[in-house]
Design an enzyme around this catalytic site. Structure first.
Site, PDB file in Angstrom:
ATOM      1  N   CYS A 189       0.818  -1.215   0.000  1.00  0.00           N
ATOM      2  CA  CYS A 189       0.000   0.000   0.000  1.00  0.00           C
ATOM      3  C   CYS A 189       0.849   1.260   0.000  1.00  0.00           C
ATOM      4  O   CYS A 189       0.685   2.135  -0.840  1.00  0.00           O
ATOM      5  CB  CYS A 189      -0.914  -0.016   1.225  1.00  0.00           C
ATOM      6  SG  CYS A 189      -1.873   1.476   1.449  1.00  0.00           S
ATOM      7  N   CYS A 201      -1.670   1.678  -3.107  1.00  0.00           N
ATOM      8  CA  CYS A 201      -2.603   2.774  -2.840  1.00  0.00           C
ATOM      9  C   CYS A 201      -2.005   4.183  -2.839  1.00  0.00           C
ATOM     10  O   CYS A 201      -2.547   5.085  -3.491  1.00  0.00           O
ATOM     11  CB  CYS A 201      -3.275   2.604  -1.477  1.00  0.00           C
ATOM     12  SG  CYS A 201      -3.538   0.931  -0.933  1.00  0.00           S
ATOM     13  N   LYS A 215      -0.223   5.351  -6.128  1.00  0.00           N
ATOM     14  CA  LYS A 215      -1.271   5.299  -7.148  1.00  0.00           C
ATOM     15  C   LYS A 215      -2.180   6.509  -7.059  1.00  0.00           C
ATOM     16  O   LYS A 215      -2.487   7.173  -8.037  1.00  0.00           O
ATOM     17  CB  LYS A 215      -2.063   3.992  -6.942  1.00  0.00           C
ATOM     18  CG  LYS A 215      -3.288   3.780  -7.809  1.00  0.00           C
ATOM     19  CD  LYS A 215      -4.589   4.257  -7.172  1.00  0.00           C
ATOM     20  CE  LYS A 215      -5.031   3.548  -5.935  1.00  0.00           C
ATOM     21  NZ  LYS A 215      -5.696   2.274  -6.194  1.00  0.00           N
ATOM     22  N   LYS A 216      -2.648   6.786  -5.829  1.00  0.00           N
ATOM     23  CA  LYS A 216      -3.590   7.891  -5.646  1.00  0.00           C
ATOM     24  C   LYS A 216      -2.920   9.228  -5.946  1.00  0.00           C
ATOM     25  O   LYS A 216      -3.544  10.117  -6.521  1.00  0.00           O
ATOM     26  CB  LYS A 216      -4.129   7.880  -4.213  1.00  0.00           C
ATOM     27  CG  LYS A 216      -5.249   8.898  -3.961  1.00  0.00           C
ATOM     28  CD  LYS A 216      -6.625   8.312  -4.195  1.00  0.00           C
ATOM     29  CE  LYS A 216      -7.739   9.361  -4.216  1.00  0.00           C
ATOM     30  NZ  LYS A 216      -8.122   9.865  -2.890  1.00  0.00           N
ATOM     31  N   GLY A 258      -3.851  -6.209 -19.125  1.00  0.00           N
ATOM     32  CA  GLY A 258      -4.657  -6.607 -17.973  1.00  0.00           C
ATOM     33  C   GLY A 258      -5.918  -5.776 -17.915  1.00  0.00           C
ATOM     34  O   GLY A 258      -6.025  -4.755 -18.603  1.00  0.00           O
ATOM     35  N   ALA A 259      -6.861  -6.191 -17.080  1.00  0.00           N
ATOM     36  CA  ALA A 259      -8.129  -5.457 -16.987  1.00  0.00           C
ATOM     37  C   ALA A 259      -8.620  -5.367 -15.550  1.00  0.00           C
ATOM     38  O   ALA A 259      -9.797  -5.136 -15.287  1.00  0.00           O
ATOM     39  CB  ALA A 259      -9.171  -6.137 -17.845  1.00  0.00           C
ATOM     40  N   SER A 260      -7.693  -5.550 -14.636  1.00  0.00           N
ATOM     41  CA  SER A 260      -7.996  -5.424 -13.213  1.00  0.00           C
ATOM     42  C   SER A 260      -8.027  -3.942 -12.876  1.00  0.00           C
ATOM     43  O   SER A 260      -7.692  -3.102 -13.709  1.00  0.00           O
ATOM     44  CB  SER A 260      -6.852  -6.061 -12.429  1.00  0.00           C
ATOM     45  OG  SER A 260      -5.630  -5.454 -12.866  1.00  0.00           O
ATOM     46  N   TYR A 261      -8.367  -3.623 -11.635  1.00  0.00           N
ATOM     47  CA  TYR A 261      -8.355  -2.204 -11.289  1.00  0.00           C
ATOM     48  C   TYR A 261      -6.930  -1.655 -11.347  1.00  0.00           C
ATOM     49  O   TYR A 261      -6.719  -0.487 -11.660  1.00  0.00           O
ATOM     50  CB  TYR A 261      -9.033  -1.927  -9.935  1.00  0.00           C
ATOM     51  CG  TYR A 261      -8.298  -2.424  -8.720  1.00  0.00           C
ATOM     52  CD1 TYR A 261      -8.697  -3.595  -8.069  1.00  0.00           C
ATOM     53  CD2 TYR A 261      -7.213  -1.720  -8.193  1.00  0.00           C
ATOM     54  CE1 TYR A 261      -8.030  -4.049  -6.954  1.00  0.00           C
ATOM     55  CE2 TYR A 261      -6.541  -2.171  -7.083  1.00  0.00           C
ATOM     56  CZ  TYR A 261      -6.950  -3.332  -6.464  1.00  0.00           C
ATOM     57  OH  TYR A 261      -6.282  -3.797  -5.362  1.00  0.00           O
ATOM     58  N   VAL A 262      -5.933  -2.508 -11.091  1.00  0.00           N
ATOM     59  CA  VAL A 262      -4.540  -2.049 -11.191  1.00  0.00           C
ATOM     60  C   VAL A 262      -4.262  -1.604 -12.624  1.00  0.00           C
ATOM     61  O   VAL A 262      -3.704  -0.524 -12.863  1.00  0.00           O
ATOM     62  CB  VAL A 262      -3.537  -3.154 -10.773  1.00  0.00           C
ATOM     63  CG1 VAL A 262      -2.102  -2.712 -11.017  1.00  0.00           C
ATOM     64  CG2 VAL A 262      -3.722  -3.515  -9.310  1.00  0.00           C
ATOM     65  N   LEU A 307      -6.433  -0.714 -14.997  1.00  0.00           N
ATOM     66  CA  LEU A 307      -7.221   0.456 -15.387  1.00  0.00           C
ATOM     67  C   LEU A 307      -6.716   1.721 -14.704  1.00  0.00           C
ATOM     68  O   LEU A 307      -6.624   2.786 -15.324  1.00  0.00           O
ATOM     69  CB  LEU A 307      -8.701   0.244 -15.065  1.00  0.00           C
ATOM     70  CG  LEU A 307      -9.403  -0.880 -15.807  1.00  0.00           C
ATOM     71  CD1 LEU A 307     -10.898  -0.875 -15.462  1.00  0.00           C
ATOM     72  CD2 LEU A 307      -9.254  -0.759 -17.313  1.00  0.00           C
ATOM     73  N   GLU A 308      -6.393   1.625 -13.426  1.00  0.00           N
ATOM     74  CA  GLU A 308      -5.911   2.812 -12.719  1.00  0.00           C
ATOM     75  C   GLU A 308      -4.586   3.297 -13.297  1.00  0.00           C
ATOM     76  O   GLU A 308      -4.388   4.506 -13.502  1.00  0.00           O
ATOM     77  CB  GLU A 308      -5.773   2.533 -11.219  1.00  0.00           C
ATOM     78  CG  GLU A 308      -7.126   2.419 -10.510  1.00  0.00           C
ATOM     79  CD  GLU A 308      -7.004   2.008  -9.045  1.00  0.00           C
ATOM     80  OE1 GLU A 308      -7.999   2.151  -8.314  1.00  0.00           O
ATOM     81  OE2 GLU A 308      -5.921   1.527  -8.627  1.00  0.00           O
ATOM     82  N   GLY A 335      -2.673  -9.831 -12.519  1.00  0.00           N
ATOM     83  CA  GLY A 335      -3.005 -10.544 -11.291  1.00  0.00           C
ATOM     84  C   GLY A 335      -1.867 -10.507 -10.287  1.00  0.00           C
ATOM     85  O   GLY A 335      -0.731 -10.141 -10.617  1.00  0.00           O
ATOM     86  N   ASP A 382      -3.725  -9.735   2.474  1.00  0.00           N
ATOM     87  CA  ASP A 382      -3.892 -10.316   1.135  1.00  0.00           C
ATOM     88  C   ASP A 382      -3.589 -11.807   1.065  1.00  0.00           C
ATOM     89  O   ASP A 382      -4.051 -12.490   0.154  1.00  0.00           O
ATOM     90  CB  ASP A 382      -2.974  -9.604   0.128  1.00  0.00           C
ATOM     91  CG  ASP A 382      -3.400  -8.169  -0.170  1.00  0.00           C
ATOM     92  OD1 ASP A 382      -2.776  -7.535  -1.028  1.00  0.00           O
ATOM     93  OD2 ASP A 382      -4.359  -7.681   0.473  1.00  0.00           O
ATOM     94  N   HIS A 389     -26.913  20.414  -1.194  1.00  0.00           N
ATOM     95  CA  HIS A 389     -26.966  21.009  -2.528  1.00  0.00           C
ATOM     96  C   HIS A 389     -25.959  22.134  -2.669  1.00  0.00           C
ATOM     97  O   HIS A 389     -25.809  22.920  -1.726  1.00  0.00           O
ATOM     98  CB  HIS A 389     -28.399  21.532  -2.746  1.00  0.00           C
ATOM     99  CG  HIS A 389     -28.634  22.052  -4.125  1.00  0.00           C
ATOM    100  ND1 HIS A 389     -28.728  21.221  -5.224  1.00  0.00           N
ATOM    101  CD2 HIS A 389     -28.780  23.323  -4.578  1.00  0.00           C
ATOM    102  CE1 HIS A 389     -28.926  21.960  -6.301  1.00  0.00           C
ATOM    103  NE2 HIS A 389     -28.964  23.238  -5.937  1.00  0.00           N
ATOM    104  N   GLU A 444     -25.867  14.167  -3.534  1.00  0.00           N
ATOM    105  CA  GLU A 444     -27.295  14.347  -3.197  1.00  0.00           C
ATOM    106  C   GLU A 444     -28.192  13.575  -4.152  1.00  0.00           C
ATOM    107  O   GLU A 444     -29.331  13.232  -3.802  1.00  0.00           O
ATOM    108  CB  GLU A 444     -27.682  15.827  -3.220  1.00  0.00           C
ATOM    109  CG  GLU A 444     -27.658  16.464  -4.595  1.00  0.00           C
ATOM    110  CD  GLU A 444     -28.186  17.893  -4.607  1.00  0.00           C
ATOM    111  OE1 GLU A 444     -29.317  18.090  -4.135  1.00  0.00           O
ATOM    112  OE2 GLU A 444     -27.462  18.785  -5.097  1.00  0.00           O
TER     113      GLU A 444
END
Lengths: 142, 512
Positions: free
Chosen positions: B76, B81, B84-85, B215-219, B221-222, B307, B349, B487, B492
């Site tokens: 992480c 994480c 990445k972020k 690949g097509a995992s969130y890793v 794509l991100e 993976g 993990d 608002h 909302e």
């Protein structure tokens, strides 16, 4: 048989006062492992206005023997604290409480005492400097 | 049914063994040794130390095939994480700078991004976190050892340092928290020699340039997302579907957004080989299963995101009898995080069936420390875990996907409320909001309890975190309607959902 205590200077100590002197000392020693200790100014009696600095200094000095070979220990006085609280423009240039002071703006110091390893994210701030194990950890680890 | 792999020593759990260990209590070097200094391992060790236990944590980073290594903190902090972020933020800011012009700012025509400035700033932050963890461990009196741990028996670990020197440690209890590492597709020639993974991308000092993400995992794509966002020519190669396991309608919105914002997609393509050209560029050959043709293109970087594999190879699980899933390699754990060997636990993990997320590892680690100290019997609740995919259009969710809800309750047993909305900030900026969407899947009968909540839009993580609390409390559709919106926000819109999928009506939000 008494054993003579040798002062093994495997590190260089440099004493500076103020931001400009600090920068000069660092720029003259590029490539070296520089540990800097920032403290509030000491008065004529050698006592700092910062009580935490008074408490931390002997702890830090007590661990200097663990500094790596060839490293530099910079002891830096950061300035005085004015005895009145007023607006920024009234603070003398080298006052610690002045939020525009270069130690805070450029070196990102949040308080004194601060012990840091120049050019790395390694630093110990305020009460962390009271702990010899933490000081020793900074001096001895990569 | 999971394939078990049992070791030779399962019979050791005898009464005699119990008596022996009770007599030996107090003769162990430590009350607890944690193998792995990541999210789970650090949380567990710090909590245990705080409860007065003598704790040691072993952390060791085996360099990636490309030679990348990092400090204390685990995936992480170092290669997950956090970096990445930050890089995702870097990409988002690029978009914001362009929007700024429409909001009255004078912005130069050409705004460029410098990889090295970004990566050094990110790496500096990561290093400050490594240091922060070191200080915390020292402060909480947790012994930190930079050693690679191997199990000898239920109370003994051998730690080996980089030079090969071994240290033996004994402990009342052992927690395995060694996490995982990215997989390489070893069967593809050139994959390992020429490709990199998420372990390497964040530590590269020069720009990856034109990149192929496989690949097509969130890793996948991100990474493809932020690389595109900072202006790099980015292609993503997907074998079948994106975000397997996630709600597929939402996955489609995420990828559609990426495709319309500069990421090139190669759907249903399978890489065959990677070769290095004399120029230094990488030539990738792949099979396009749509056209049944073989294609080729060159890239500066190939990033494998196919993976992750659990880091158990050198733990000696078989030798000690720790049961693990033969297919996944992950350690079989009970709800108590216990393994098949008494006194050995596993969190994070590495555990079979566990979410591969930091917050669950941390919480499980803390609760385990409390149980081991005998001050609590609370087990980790792995249900209702919210999560967010930080793609250029973020996707946050909690609970079941629509498919899973249908599987469990039948299509007639659920009611899906949904809406396409437009964030106010997108209007002046003239941004495309086609994929900004909200979906709440509810039970059709009774109080219409919310089974799953899905949101694509800016700051999806911030939005969904609050709703996760409601979800945890068993919120119903009526609760949602009874909640007054703030608002003007995107969040909302959740409180105003009223169009059902069943009605077939247009779900686009109109006006205030």
């Amino acid at each position: 048989m008494p054993v003579a205590l040798l002062n093994m200077t495997q590190y260089e100590e440099v004493k500076v006062r103020g931001y400009d002197e600090f920068c000069k000392a660092v720029s003259e020693r590029t490539g070296k492992d520089i540990f800097a200790y920032f403290s509030g100014d000491k008065d004529a009696q050698g006592v700092s206005w910062c009580p935490d600095c008074v408490k931390a200094e002997p702890v830090v000095r007590g661990e200097l023997a663990h500094l790596p070979e060839g490293s530099v220990f910079v002891y830096c006085q950061v300035g005085d604290r004015p005895y009145f609280i007023a607006n920024d423009s009234l603070f003398p240039h080298n006052s610690w409480k002045d939020p525009n002071n270069e130690f805070k703006k450029v070196l990102k110091l949040s308080g004194v005492p601060t012990l840091l390893r120049y050019g790395t994210p390694q630093k110990l701030v305020e009460e962390e400097c009271f702990k010899p194990e933490l000081v020793r950890m900074m001096f001895t680890e990569d | 049914m999971a394939a078990f792999c049992k070791g030779r020593y399962r019979f050791r759990k005898t009464v005699f063994g119990h008596i022996l260990s009770r007599n030996l209590a107090g003769k162990y070097d430590y009350d607890l040794v944690v193998v792995g200094g990541g999210s789970g391992g650090l949380a567990c060790s710090k909590e245990a130390a705080q409860l007065g236990k003598r704790v040691a944590v072993l952390d060791y980073v085996e360099p990636s095939p490309k030679g990348t290594k990092w400090g204390l903190g685990g995936t992480c902090v170092n290669v997950g994480c956090i970096p990445k972020k930050l890089m995702h933020q870097s990409a988002l800011l690029g978009g914001a700078v362009k929007d700024a012009a429409k909001y009255g700012w004078s912005i130069p025509d050409k705004v460029s991004h410098d990889w090295t400035s970004m990566s050094s700033a990110v790496q500096n932050h990561v290093k400050s976190l490594n240091w922060g963890h070191r200080v915390q461990l020292q402060d909480k009196k947790v012994k930190y050892l930079n050693l690679k741990g191997r199990l000898m028996d239920e109370h003994t670990i051998v730690g080996t340092n980089r030079a090969g020197k071994e240290t033996v440690l004994t402990a009342e209890n052992i927690v395995i928290a060694t996490g995982g590492r990215p997989k390489y597709p070893a069967h593809i020639p050139g994959a390992m020699e020429h490709g990199i993974t998420s372990d390497d991308i964040f530590w590269m000092n020069k720009s990856p340039g034109k990149t192929l993400v496989v690949g097509a995992s969130y890793v996948a794509l991100e990474c493809a997302g932020f690389l595109t966002g900072i202006g790099l020519d980015t292609t993503i190669m997907v074998r079948s579907i994106a975000l397997r396991g996630f709600d597929q309608q939402m996955a489609g919105l995420v990828t559609a957004h990426m495709a319309s914002h500069g990421t090139q997609f190669l759907w249903r393509c399978i890489p065959k080989k990677v070769e290095k050209l004399p120029s230094g560029a990488l030539q990738v050959t792949w099979a396009d299963t749509n056209s049944q043709c073989e294609e080729q293109a060159t890239f500066d970087t190939v990033l494998w995101a196919v993976g992750r594999a659990p880091e158990t190879r050198s733990l000696n699980l078989e030798g000690v009898g720790v049961a693990h899933n033969k297919d996944t390699g992950k350690i079989i754990v009970t709800e108590d995080e216990a393994t098949s060997v008494e006194h050995i636990y596993a969190i994070g993990d590495i555990g079979e069936g566990r979410p591969e997320l930091t917050p669950t590892a941390i919480k499980a680690g803390r609760l385990l420390a409390r149980r081991l100290a005998g001050i609590s019997s609370e087990l980790m609740n792995y249900h209702n875990v919210p999560t967010t995919v930080f793609t250029p259009l973020e996707y946050g969710c909690v609970g079941l996907s629509e498919e899973e809800a249908e599987r469990r309750h039948g299509k007639d047993g659920i009611e899906v409320y949904h809406a396409f909305y437009k964030p106010l900030e997108f209007t002046v900026a003239e941004r495309d909001a086609s994929q900004c969407y909200i979906k709440v899947v509810c039970k059709r009968d009774g109080d219409r309890r919310i089974l799953g909540l899905h949101f694509t839009g800016p700051s999806a993580g911030e939005v969904v975190q609050g709703f996760a609390l409601g979800f945890q409390c068993g919120a119903t559709y009526s609760d949602l309607l009874a909640t007054v919106g703030i608002h003007p926000t995107c969040a909302e819109e959740l409180t105003k959902l009223h169009i059902t999928k069943r009605s077939g009506l247009d779900a686009t939000v109109t006006g205030c």
